[in-house]
Scaffold this motif. Structure first.
Motif, short mmCIF file in Angstrom:
data_model
loop_
_atom_site.label_atom_id
_atom_site.label_comp_id
_atom_site.label_asym_id
_atom_site.label_seq_id
_atom_site.Cartn_x
_atom_site.Cartn_y
_atom_site.Cartn_z
N ALA A 232 4.43 5.41 7.75
CA ALA A 232 5.10 5.30 6.44
C ALA A 232 5.63 3.89 6.17
O ALA A 232 5.60 3.42 5.03
CB ALA A 232 6.23 6.33 6.36
N ASP A 233 6.07 3.21 7.20
CA ASP A 233 6.69 1.89 6.99
C ASP A 233 5.67 0.79 6.66
O ASP A 233 6.04 -0.36 6.46
CB ASP A 233 7.55 1.49 8.21
CG ASP A 233 6.73 1.38 9.49
OD1 ASP A 233 5.48 1.43 9.42
OD2 ASP A 233 7.35 1.23 10.56
N ALA A 234 4.39 1.16 6.59
CA ALA A 234 3.36 0.15 6.27
C ALA A 234 3.14 -0.02 4.77
O ALA A 234 2.40 -0.92 4.35
CB ALA A 234 2.04 0.52 6.95
N VAL A 235 3.81 0.81 3.95
CA VAL A 235 3.53 0.82 2.51
C VAL A 235 3.64 -0.58 1.88
O VAL A 235 2.74 -1.02 1.15
CB VAL A 235 4.45 1.82 1.76
CG1 VAL A 235 4.39 1.61 0.25
CG2 VAL A 235 4.07 3.25 2.10
N ASN A 236 4.72 -1.29 2.19
CA ASN A 236 4.91 -2.61 1.57
C ASN A 236 3.80 -3.59 1.94
O ASN A 236 3.25 -4.29 1.07
CB ASN A 236 6.25 -3.22 1.98
CG ASN A 236 7.39 -2.60 1.17
OD1 ASN A 236 7.14 -1.84 0.23
ND2 ASN A 236 8.62 -2.90 1.56
#
Ligand SMILES: *Cc1c(COP(=O)(O)O)cnc(C)c1O
Length: 368
Positions: free
Chosen positions: A141-145
């Motif tokens: 999830a933390d890869a979105v940016n």
């Protein structure tokens, strides 16, 4: 239906239609359906199944590997095809055949962009997969940016959809975990939509997810096993119809005496006079050795005949001591009544494994 004269997988397309319509009846009118036709449409016949579903105006197809997608394109399938597990070595071919990749980490995303740029593509459709707990494929999830920083500034590609996959959608004891996955995916979707300049659609559920979690259908659902007639539970199985029946015949009948052995390595020894039938289907056809030695049964004249001894490469032997039957008679390995799921469960495995193992050398007989 003609008399069975050799080992045959009968495929009934009217049942496929029934299953497709049943699945659609569980969806909102505007929810798209993706048909998973990987592994030769779960061991049936991917070209015939895909053509039939294309006639029924399915929105999307998915396969696992690029070679499977190429086969469908060569067979005249023109609907979008998502490749769930592509390898970079095949990206050029993937683009050549207008297949759409699942990109699941930065290594494959960057590699794909490089290949697509080289081939002068613009807005090539890609699908971004997120890991929400299965820990198999997908960005966290933390890869979105970081993903959107790349995709927003790259005109070579266009994020067509974002998706994830449930780990235990068929197991209601794991409801809490599944709900957590759904919540995680919702948060990813919100974050992605906030950052992305493209408007990707979202999808999460497989067959059991569709049936057990109607709140998680999003814009599209992905169904495989349901189309082929299994719902991973007694209740859901009632509404679905297995599309395939695996049939064979008795090649030879033997009567063996008490103390005599049968098959390789003397795995079966007769405790009394035993009548046996030899059937032309074996582990090279997908009936693995785990079904031997009394685990699974076939049906002859609607009576149970257990597989005895070891499964051979091209044949099995079954106990027909109490069955009135003759050489040439029909044998049901599984059909709509004695299902592939029951057959699989007898050897502690699942419908997916037995049906996808069906060898290409078994004759397919298609009924419309
Ligand atoms: C195989 C697969 C499906 C289909 O699952 P069924 O349980 O057969 O409906 C859906 N999504 C992904 C990512 C898959 O790999």
């Amino acid at each position: 239906m003609s008399k069975t004269q050799e080992t045959t997988l009968e495929i009934d397309l009217s049942k496929l239609k029934h299953n497709f319509e049943f699945i659609k009846s569980n969806l909102h009118d505007d929810t798209k359906v993706l048909a998973v036709v990987k592994a030769f449409a779960y061991g049936s016949d991917s070209e015939i199944i895909a053509h039939y579903l294309q006639e029924l105006d399915i929105a999307y197809f998915a396969v696992a590997y690029v070679s499977e997608g190429i086969q469908l394109r060569k067979a005249g399938i023109h609907k979008p095809i998502l490749v769930l597990h592509p390898q970079p070595v095949n990206f050029k071919a993937l683009i050549e055949y207008r297949l759409e990749p699942n990109l699941y980490n930065f290594r494959v995303l960057n590699e794909f962009i490089a290949v697509a740029t080289d081939l002068k593509q613009t807005e090539y459709p890609i699908h971004i997969k997120f890991n929400t707990g299965l820990n198999r494929l997908g960005f966290n999830a933390d890869a979105v940016n970081t993903i959107t920083n790349i995709t927003n500034t790259c005109s070579t590609i266009k994020v067509t959809s974002i998706f994830s996959h449930l780990a235990a959608s068929e197991d209601l004891n794991e409801r809490e975990f599944t709900v957590q996955q759904i919540e995680c995916f919702k948060a990813i979707k919100i974050a992605f939509e906030a950052k992305s300049t493209s408007k990707p659609f979202a999808h999460l559920t497989n067959t059991s997810g569709i049936l057990n979690y109607p709140e998680a259908h999003f814009d599209m659902v992905r169904t495989g096993i349901g189309l082929y007639g299994f719902g991973n539970s007694v209740i859901h199985n009632k509404n679905l119809k297995p599309i395939a029946a695996l049939k064979s015949i008795i090649s030879q009948i033997h009567t063996i005496q008490e103390g005599e052995n049968l098959g390789y390595n003397m795995a079966f020894t007769a405790k009394e006079t035993t009548k046996t039938a030899t059937i032309p289907i074996g582990h090279a056809d997908g009936i693995s050795r785990q079904y031997g030695n009394g685990k699974a049964c076939v049906f002859i004249n609607n009576q149970k005949a257990p597989i005895i001894g070891n499964v051979c490469m091209d044949m099995i032997m079954v106990d027909i001591t109490t069955i009135d039957c003759n050489e040439g008679d029909e044998v049901i390995i599984y059909d709509g009544q004695h299902t592939a799921s029951d057959f699989a469960i007898s050897a502690k495995t699942i419908s997916y494994e037995i049906i996808t193992a069906t060898s290409k050398r078994i004759k397919r007989d298609i009924h419309r």
